[in-house]
Every structure is written in structure tokens, then in C-alpha cells.
Write a protein that holds these residues in place. Sequence first.
Motif, PDB file in Angstrom:
ATOM      1  N   UNK A 132      12.565 -29.000 -14.929  1.00  0.00           N
ATOM      2  CA  UNK A 132      11.955 -29.552 -13.824  1.00  0.00           C
ATOM      3  C   UNK A 132      11.094 -28.621 -13.137  1.00  0.00           C
ATOM      4  N   UNK A 133      11.370 -27.205 -13.216  1.00  0.00           N
ATOM      5  CA  UNK A 133      10.476 -26.316 -12.723  1.00  0.00           C
ATOM      6  C   UNK A 133       9.082 -26.527 -13.215  1.00  0.00           C
ATOM      7  N   UNK A 134       9.141 -26.652 -14.727  1.00  0.00           N
ATOM      8  CA  UNK A 134       7.969 -26.738 -15.655  1.00  0.00           C
ATOM      9  C   UNK A 134       7.167 -28.102 -14.948  1.00  0.00           C
ATOM     10  N   UNK A 157      15.085 -36.869 -20.753  1.00  0.00           N
ATOM     11  CA  UNK A 157      16.362 -35.848 -20.551  1.00  0.00           C
ATOM     12  C   UNK A 157      16.132 -34.633 -20.582  1.00  0.00           C
ATOM     13  N   UNK A 158      16.538 -33.854 -19.477  1.00  0.00           N
ATOM     14  CA  UNK A 158      16.153 -32.709 -18.974  1.00  0.00           C
ATOM     15  C   UNK A 158      17.356 -31.898 -19.632  1.00  0.00           C
ATOM     16  N   UNK A 159      17.007 -30.297 -19.561  1.00  0.00           N
ATOM     17  CA  UNK A 159      17.746 -29.304 -19.485  1.00  0.00           C
ATOM     18  C   UNK A 159      17.446 -28.460 -18.307  1.00  0.00           C
ATOM     19  N   UNK A 160      18.278 -28.090 -17.486  1.00  0.00           N
ATOM     20  CA  UNK A 160      17.911 -27.647 -15.968  1.00  0.00           C
ATOM     21  C   UNK A 160      17.663 -26.275 -16.076  1.00  0.00           C
ATOM     22  N   UNK A 161      18.126 -25.261 -17.231  1.00  0.00           N
ATOM     23  CA  UNK A 161      17.993 -23.836 -17.320  1.00  0.00           C
ATOM     24  C   UNK A 161      17.711 -23.535 -18.741  1.00  0.00           C
ATOM     25  N   UNK A 162      16.677 -23.053 -19.100  1.00  0.00           N
ATOM     26  CA  UNK A 162      16.218 -22.781 -20.539  1.00  0.00           C
ATOM     27  C   UNK A 162      15.873 -21.334 -20.864  1.00  0.00           C
ATOM     28  N   UNK A 163      15.874 -21.128 -22.178  1.00  0.00           N
ATOM     29  CA  UNK A 163      15.437 -19.929 -22.614  1.00  0.00           C
ATOM     30  C   UNK A 163      13.868 -19.809 -22.655  1.00  0.00           C
ATOM     31  N   UNK A 164      13.392 -18.612 -22.028  1.00  0.00           N
ATOM     32  CA  UNK A 164      11.730 -18.730 -21.853  1.00  0.00           C
ATOM     33  C   UNK A 164      11.005 -18.713 -23.304  1.00  0.00           C
ATOM     34  N   UNK A 165      11.738 -18.383 -24.175  1.00  0.00           N
ATOM     35  CA  UNK A 165      11.237 -18.437 -25.785  1.00  0.00           C
ATOM     36  C   UNK A 165      10.981 -19.779 -26.348  1.00  0.00           C
ATOM     37  N   UNK A 166      11.648 -20.823 -25.544  1.00  0.00           N
ATOM     38  CA  UNK A 166      11.710 -22.046 -26.190  1.00  0.00           C
ATOM     39  C   UNK A 166      10.479 -22.897 -25.871  1.00  0.00           C
ATOM     40  N   UNK A 175      22.344 -16.482 -17.520  1.00  0.00           N
ATOM     41  CA  UNK A 175      21.253 -15.428 -17.347  1.00  0.00           C
ATOM     42  C   UNK A 175      21.279 -14.393 -18.418  1.00  0.00           C
ATOM     43  N   UNK A 176      22.517 -13.945 -18.467  1.00  0.00           N
ATOM     44  CA  UNK A 176      22.885 -12.636 -19.599  1.00  0.00           C
ATOM     45  C   UNK A 176      22.459 -12.942 -20.996  1.00  0.00           C
ATOM     46  N   UNK A 177      22.359 -14.414 -21.427  1.00  0.00           N
ATOM     47  CA  UNK A 177      21.833 -14.836 -22.436  1.00  0.00           C
ATOM     48  C   UNK A 177      20.331 -15.162 -22.423  1.00  0.00           C
ATOM     49  N   UNK A 178      19.726 -14.716 -21.474  1.00  0.00           N
ATOM     50  CA  UNK A 178      18.144 -15.056 -21.507  1.00  0.00           C
ATOM     51  C   UNK A 178      17.598 -16.323 -21.067  1.00  0.00           C
ATOM     52  N   UNK A 179      18.653 -17.157 -20.431  1.00  0.00           N
ATOM     53  CA  UNK A 179      18.425 -18.566 -19.984  1.00  0.00           C
ATOM     54  C   UNK A 179      17.892 -18.299 -18.493  1.00  0.00           C
ATOM     55  N   UNK A 180      16.938 -19.076 -17.861  1.00  0.00           N
ATOM     56  CA  UNK A 180      16.197 -18.914 -16.875  1.00  0.00           C
ATOM     57  C   UNK A 180      15.984 -20.048 -16.077  1.00  0.00           C
ATOM     58  N   UNK A 181      16.555 -20.243 -14.709  1.00  0.00           N
ATOM     59  CA  UNK A 181      16.323 -21.347 -14.086  1.00  0.00           C
ATOM     60  C   UNK A 181      15.040 -21.803 -13.780  1.00  0.00           C
ATOM     61  N   UNK A 182      13.856 -20.681 -13.577  1.00  0.00           N
ATOM     62  CA  UNK A 182      12.832 -20.842 -13.418  1.00  0.00           C
ATOM     63  C   UNK A 182      11.881 -21.392 -14.764  1.00  0.00           C
ATOM     64  N   UNK A 183      12.650 -21.436 -16.054  1.00  0.00           N
ATOM     65  CA  UNK A 183      12.154 -21.800 -16.969  1.00  0.00           C
ATOM     66  C   UNK A 183      12.721 -23.367 -17.602  1.00  0.00           C
ATOM     67  N   UNK A 184      13.515 -23.938 -16.578  1.00  0.00           N
ATOM     68  CA  UNK A 184      13.967 -25.063 -16.522  1.00  0.00           C
ATOM     69  C   UNK A 184      12.894 -26.201 -16.652  1.00  0.00           C
TER      70      UNK A 184
END
Length: 314
Positions: free
Chosen positions: A176-178, A64-73, A165-174
Motif C-alpha cells: 500500500x505504501x508503495x 492481492x497485497x502484503x501489508x509489510x514486506x522486506x525491502x530486498x523484495x 521488523x526484527x526479520x527485516x520486514x518494514x511497514x514502509x515497504x508494504x
Amino acid sequence: MSRTGETSWSAARLAGAAAFAAMLAFTGRAAIAQAPQPVDYSDVEASPAIWEISDEDSQIYLLGTFHILPASLDWQSDAMLADLRAADSLYLEADVHSPEAEARVQAMVVQMGLNPAGVTLTSMLDAETAALLAEVAPTVGATPAMLDPMRPWLAEIVLAVAQMQALGLDPTAGVEQSLLAAVQGTSVEMGYFETAEDQMNAIAGQPEEIQLKSLAEGLREMERMPDMLDQMVRAWATGDVETIDSLINSEMREDAPEVYEALIVQRNRNWMPQILALLDGEGTVFIAVGAAHLTGDDGVIAQLRAAGVEVTRQ
């Protein structure tokens, strides 16, 4: 509105926004400039939920995924990486990351997300919601004028992604991207359960009155979104599927049934025959779809078990 109703609309809004985040971020429709104020997730010992099914000649892992995540996770557990390395193929919800897919999404956003000439978003809103939009939009770097060309569903998701994105979540860190980055240049074959068009239709196809109601509730709930989003990220990262099901599915099902049916139930039903066909085939498959699709009574895991398939959680 009751607390239950508030939570359901918030969950529906976040689920839709997360599913569309990667698509919209790369089209530029979600690119509202604002300095992020990220939450630190470096203390989280992440181990997202993974299930497995198998028969004599096939092995399937379901993440199970999360599509957009904080880079610090740091969410990539050793178990997940081992499963991915063993895979012959990787299946995602849809191809929304390739250049060809991005071009299709841009065209669809214009076709399905923008108002006809002479129609504005604010002209569709009652006075209370229009005033709320004028108050809330600047908190994420937007203005009503920027959103006026958009249909309600698109404006709502653009605002939600901007807030993420204002909270630091990044679509490129989701996730699926990884995963795509991890298999790039390898022999792993790609597969998809639906198209970008299917995903767009699931959200954009809602009746206008539902879109407007969702936008109004989303605007009212933006103040508490940081806490809601933090709960969802932490629940996903630690494999707390019961909380994911409660935050997203249970109350959405009760208070936003049209959204739940379109975003969760119908898509799960469409994927089931494809997953069973993979099980009937040969080889090792790694499946990664939104976490809300795997949990609860309508989830893929429950449907597999109902079909007589033995499902084990790692």
C-alpha cells in the motif's frame, strides 16, 4: 495442540499483525528497538497475483497485497505497473496512512487497546502464559512491563510486528505504501472500502477469552514464525494463491473461526457491493486489498464469480 491448530493460530496472528502493521508502526506502539536480521529476497522473481474484471465502460484490476514486506523484495512487476498507470482511481482497504488517519488510530489505540486503570496484561494471564511472556518478549526487544498496559490483542500484534521488523520486514515497504507513493502527485483519485475504525473493531472486538487464547498460542509459536513468514512472503510474491489460502484461510477457518469470520469473511461481504458498484460505473479502477481476501471459497474472487461476473487472472 495439533500441528494444524498451531498453523491456524500462527496464520491468524500474522494476518492480523500484517493488517495492523502500518497503523501501529506509525503510532509508535510497535516501535520496539532491535537490530534487524533480514532475510535476502533478491533471488525471488516476483509476480504477485492480479485479476481483472470489466464491462462495456469500466475496467477493474484486483491485486492481492502484503501489508509489510522486506525491502530486498522487488515485487513491482511490469504488468502491475502498467495496470496502475492506466487507473483513474486506486482503492485500498482503508485510509491508515494520512496524518488525519494516524491521529485517529492513536486515539483508538488508547480507547480500545489499553487496559483500565489498575488492570495489567499479566494479571489476566495464567501462570504458564505469564512465564512464557517473560521468556519470549525479550527475544524481540520487549518486556512484560512494556506490554502490561495493553489489552491482549494489542500486545499480541505489537509482539508480532516487532518480530517482523526484527526479520527485516518494514511497514514502509508494504504494497500500500508503495502504491500510494507511485500515484502521489498524479490525477489518480483515492477510494477506500472501510475505515480505520472498521479495521480496529474487527480485531479489538474479539471477546477477551479469544484474545487471551490467541496471545498464548502466538507466544508458543514465535519460535517458528520466521519459517511461517518466509513461506507467506514467497507465496505472495510468486502469485501462489493456493498456498496463501492454505496458510492463512483454510486452517484459520477450521481452528479459529471467530477470527476468520471477523478478519476475512465479514469484511469481504462488506466490500462486495462496493466493488460491484465500481463495475457498474465508468473508468479504470485499481483495487489493492490483502491477498487473503481474494483467495478461497469465501474470497472476493469467488464471490464475484458467484455473482455472475467473469474474472480473469493475468
